[in-house]
Design a protein around this motif. Structure first.
Motif, PDB file in Angstrom:
ATOM      1  N   VAL A  25       5.566  -5.791  10.882  1.00 41.96           N
ATOM      2  CA  VAL A  25       4.737  -4.633  10.552  1.00 41.96           C
ATOM      3  C   VAL A  25       5.198  -4.080   9.208  1.00 41.96           C
ATOM      4  O   VAL A  25       6.405  -3.936   8.978  1.00 41.96           O
ATOM      5  N   GLY A  26       4.248  -3.809   8.315  1.00 38.33           N
ATOM      6  CA  GLY A  26       4.574  -3.214   7.016  1.00 38.33           C
ATOM      7  C   GLY A  26       5.326  -1.907   7.196  1.00 38.33           C
ATOM      8  O   GLY A  26       5.024  -1.137   8.110  1.00 38.33           O
ATOM      9  N   LYS A  27       6.301  -1.664   6.332  1.00 42.32           N
ATOM     10  CA  LYS A  27       7.131  -0.457   6.480  1.00 42.32           C
ATOM     11  C   LYS A  27       6.313   0.811   6.247  1.00 42.32           C
ATOM     12  O   LYS A  27       6.618   1.851   6.813  1.00 42.32           O
ATOM     13  N   ASP A  28       5.323   0.738   5.388  1.00 37.02           N
ATOM     14  CA  ASP A  28       4.447   1.888   5.133  1.00 37.02           C
ATOM     15  C   ASP A  28       3.016   1.401   5.156  1.00 37.02           C
ATOM     16  O   ASP A  28       2.733   0.273   4.757  1.00 37.02           O
ATOM     17  N   PRO A  29       2.087   2.240   5.609  1.00 38.17           N
ATOM     18  CA  PRO A  29       0.684   1.876   5.436  1.00 38.17           C
ATOM     19  C   PRO A  29       0.362   1.814   3.943  1.00 38.17           C
ATOM     20  O   PRO A  29       1.101   2.375   3.129  1.00 38.17           O
ATOM     21  N   VAL A  30      -0.706   1.145   3.592  1.00 38.74           N
ATOM     22  CA  VAL A  30      -1.176   1.156   2.206  1.00 38.74           C
ATOM     23  C   VAL A  30      -1.359   2.626   1.811  1.00 38.74           C
ATOM     24  O   VAL A  30      -1.947   3.402   2.570  1.00 38.74           O
ATOM     25  N   ASN A  31      -0.793   2.991   0.659  1.00 33.49           N
ATOM     26  CA  ASN A  31      -0.796   4.428   0.331  1.00 33.49           C
ATOM     27  C   ASN A  31      -0.901   4.676  -1.168  1.00 33.49           C
ATOM     28  O   ASN A  31      -0.502   3.839  -1.995  1.00 33.49           O
ATOM     29  N   ALA A  32      -1.455   5.849  -1.497  1.00 33.56           N
ATOM     30  CA  ALA A  32      -1.741   6.196  -2.892  1.00 33.56           C
ATOM     31  C   ALA A  32      -0.486   6.297  -3.765  1.00 33.56           C
ATOM     32  O   ALA A  32      -0.506   5.823  -4.906  1.00 33.56           O
ATOM     33  N   PRO A  33       0.631   6.897  -3.270  1.00 30.70           N
ATOM     34  CA  PRO A  33       1.793   6.996  -4.180  1.00 30.70           C
ATOM     35  C   PRO A  33       2.319   5.631  -4.618  1.00 30.70           C
ATOM     36  O   PRO A  33       2.616   5.427  -5.801  1.00 30.70           O
ATOM     37  N   MET A  34       2.413   4.670  -3.681  1.00 29.48           N
ATOM     38  CA  MET A  34       2.904   3.347  -4.087  1.00 29.48           C
ATOM     39  C   MET A  34       1.929   2.680  -5.049  1.00 29.48           C
ATOM     40  O   MET A  34       2.330   1.987  -5.984  1.00 29.48           O
ATOM     41  N   GLU A 112      -3.054  -0.326   7.890  1.00 33.31           N
ATOM     42  CA  GLU A 112      -1.743  -0.709   8.434  1.00 33.31           C
ATOM     43  C   GLU A 112      -1.667  -2.225   8.406  1.00 33.31           C
ATOM     44  O   GLU A 112      -2.496  -2.907   9.001  1.00 33.31           O
ATOM     45  N   VAL A 113      -0.660  -2.728   7.719  1.00 30.16           N
ATOM     46  CA  VAL A 113      -0.539  -4.161   7.479  1.00 30.16           C
ATOM     47  C   VAL A 113       0.418  -4.810   8.477  1.00 30.16           C
ATOM     48  O   VAL A 113       1.472  -4.269   8.760  1.00 30.16           O
ATOM     49  N   THR A 114       0.000  -5.957   9.034  1.00 22.73           N
ATOM     50  CA  THR A 114       0.910  -6.779   9.830  1.00 22.73           C
ATOM     51  C   THR A 114       0.935  -8.177   9.208  1.00 22.73           C
ATOM     52  O   THR A 114       0.021  -8.547   8.470  1.00 22.73           O
ATOM     53  N   PHE A 115       1.968  -8.936   9.518  1.00 29.30           N
ATOM     54  CA  PHE A 115       2.024 -10.267   8.915  1.00 29.30           C
ATOM     55  C   PHE A 115       2.911 -11.211   9.714  1.00 29.30           C
ATOM     56  O   PHE A 115       3.794 -10.788  10.454  1.00 29.30           O
ATOM     57  N   ASP A 116       2.600 -12.494   9.559  1.00 25.30           N
ATOM     58  CA  ASP A 116       3.366 -13.585  10.163  1.00 25.30           C
ATOM     59  C   ASP A 116       3.687 -14.571   9.045  1.00 25.30           C
ATOM     60  O   ASP A 116       2.907 -14.723   8.112  1.00 25.30           O
ATOM     61  N   THR A 117       4.820 -15.223   9.186  1.00 24.07           N
ATOM     62  CA  THR A 117       5.194 -16.207   8.169  1.00 24.07           C
ATOM     63  C   THR A 117       5.481 -17.543   8.835  1.00 24.07           C
ATOM     64  O   THR A 117       6.141 -17.599   9.874  1.00 24.07           O
ATOM     65  N   VAL A 118       4.958 -18.600   8.240  1.00 24.70           N
ATOM     66  CA  VAL A 118       5.146 -19.940   8.781  1.00 24.70           C
ATOM     67  C   VAL A 118       5.826 -20.816   7.729  1.00 24.70           C
ATOM     68  O   VAL A 118       5.621 -20.624   6.522  1.00 24.70           O
TER      69      VAL A 118
END
Ligand code: ZN
Length: 316
Positions: A25-34, A112-118
């Motif tokens: 799970v991404g540490k922060d949701p996609v956000n304007a400050p970043m 909200e970003v999630t991800f898997d790595t292969v």
């Protein structure tokens, strides 16, 4: 051994298709400050990245998945096993070679970003300028809910460093970056003279060397020779990383580390960064009187002269 399929590669190849990380799970949701910080760093003023309908720059894909120093939950044992196999085979060095991204859906503030790595692929044994090893490619699939937002392929070379190269590199002490603005300073140092730039209009002294005066803008300058006396204005102590070229140098006693790097205020008022020598690193203090000393390092590239500052407190 020659390049191509070998016994180790057959074992490495068995990891293709295995998960390296799942349900992260991404540490922060996609956000304007970043997004704003990214755009400022990149100098990207595209209006699409601002306002109520803003999207994130597509190339920020990896920014939303970075684990930072604390890392991510969800890493599997497979990737570590693969790296251990390579380490045990002598491929102890690693370099990131390239990455590829694909973008399938824009990311917007609040996503909200999630991800898997292969582990996507492991190459046959290859010989490169760095050494011989294997390219390992991972692919991260980044999602918002069920939607695939993008993929990020990341390729590393895990290799056994070629010995000849490493040895040559080791003997070479890093050189200062000499350019047209500061060449005069280093020419002075080579002649054991510490030269300070002086504006010929307003007479302001300056260091480091610059093409023009910060006080009046005048591009004309001459130099004055510093007396060499100064004091420690501030300092840091370097613990890591140790540099082989320093520890093997002819002044290893001071350079093996930890060692003190001082911001020296010269008697003339300008400040410069250099090593503080002559006392143990933990005895360096703000305000200590110092004097310049020129050290010559000899290696295969020739002589390198560097100014360092020796503590003079306690001298008669
Ligand atoms: Zn000036």
């Amino acid at each position: 051994m020659s390049d191509g399929p070998d016994e180790l590669w057959k074992r490495l190849k068995a990891y293709e298709g295995q998960a390296a990380a799942v349900a992260c799970v991404g540490k922060d949701p996609v956000n304007a400050p970043m997004i704003r910080h990214w755009c400022e760093a990149m100098g990207d003023a595209n209006p699409a990245y601002e306002g109520p309908d803003a999207v994130a720059p597509a190339t920020m894909l990896q920014a939303w998945t970075m684990g930072g120093l604390s890392g991510h939950e969800g890493r599997t044992a497979a990737f570590d096993e693969l790296m251990t196999l390579l380490d045990e085979a002598g491929c102890t060095s690693v370099v990131a070679t390239d990455s590829e991204q694909e973008y399938l859906r824009p990311l917007r503030p609040g996503d909200e970003v999630t991800f898997d790595t292969v582990i996507e692929s492991v190459s046959e044994r290859k010989t490169t300028k760095l050494g011989t090893g294997y390219f390992v490619t991972t692919r991260m699939d980044v999602r918002v809910g069920e939607d695939l937002a993008g993929t990020h392929r990341f390729r590393i070379l895990k290799y056994a460093p070629s010995r000849g190269k490493q040895k040559a590199r080791r003997a070479r002490r890093p050189r200062p970056v000499v350019n047209r603005d500061n060449a005069g300073f280093w020419e002075g140092v080579a002649r054991h003279r510490l030269l300070i730039q002086r504006c010929t209009d307003c007479r302001t002294l300056r260091h480091p060397w610059l093409p023009g005066c910060n006080s009046c803008g005048c591009p004309e300058w001459d130099t004055v020779e510093a007396s060499g006396a100064g004091t420690v204005y501030s300092y840091v102590v370097m613990h890591h990383p140790p540099f082989p070229a320093f520890t093997e140098s002819d002044h290893a006693a001071d350079a093996a580390g930890p060692y003190a790097v001082g911001l020296i205020e010269l008697a003339e008022g300008v400040r410069m960064v250099s090593n503080v020598v002559g006392v143990p690193y933990d005895k360096v203090r703000i305000g200590l009187p110092v004097r310049v000393e020129f050290r010559t390092h000899e290696d295969e590239e020739g002589a390198l002269v560097l100014p360092v500052f020796r503590v003079t407190e306690g001298e008669a």
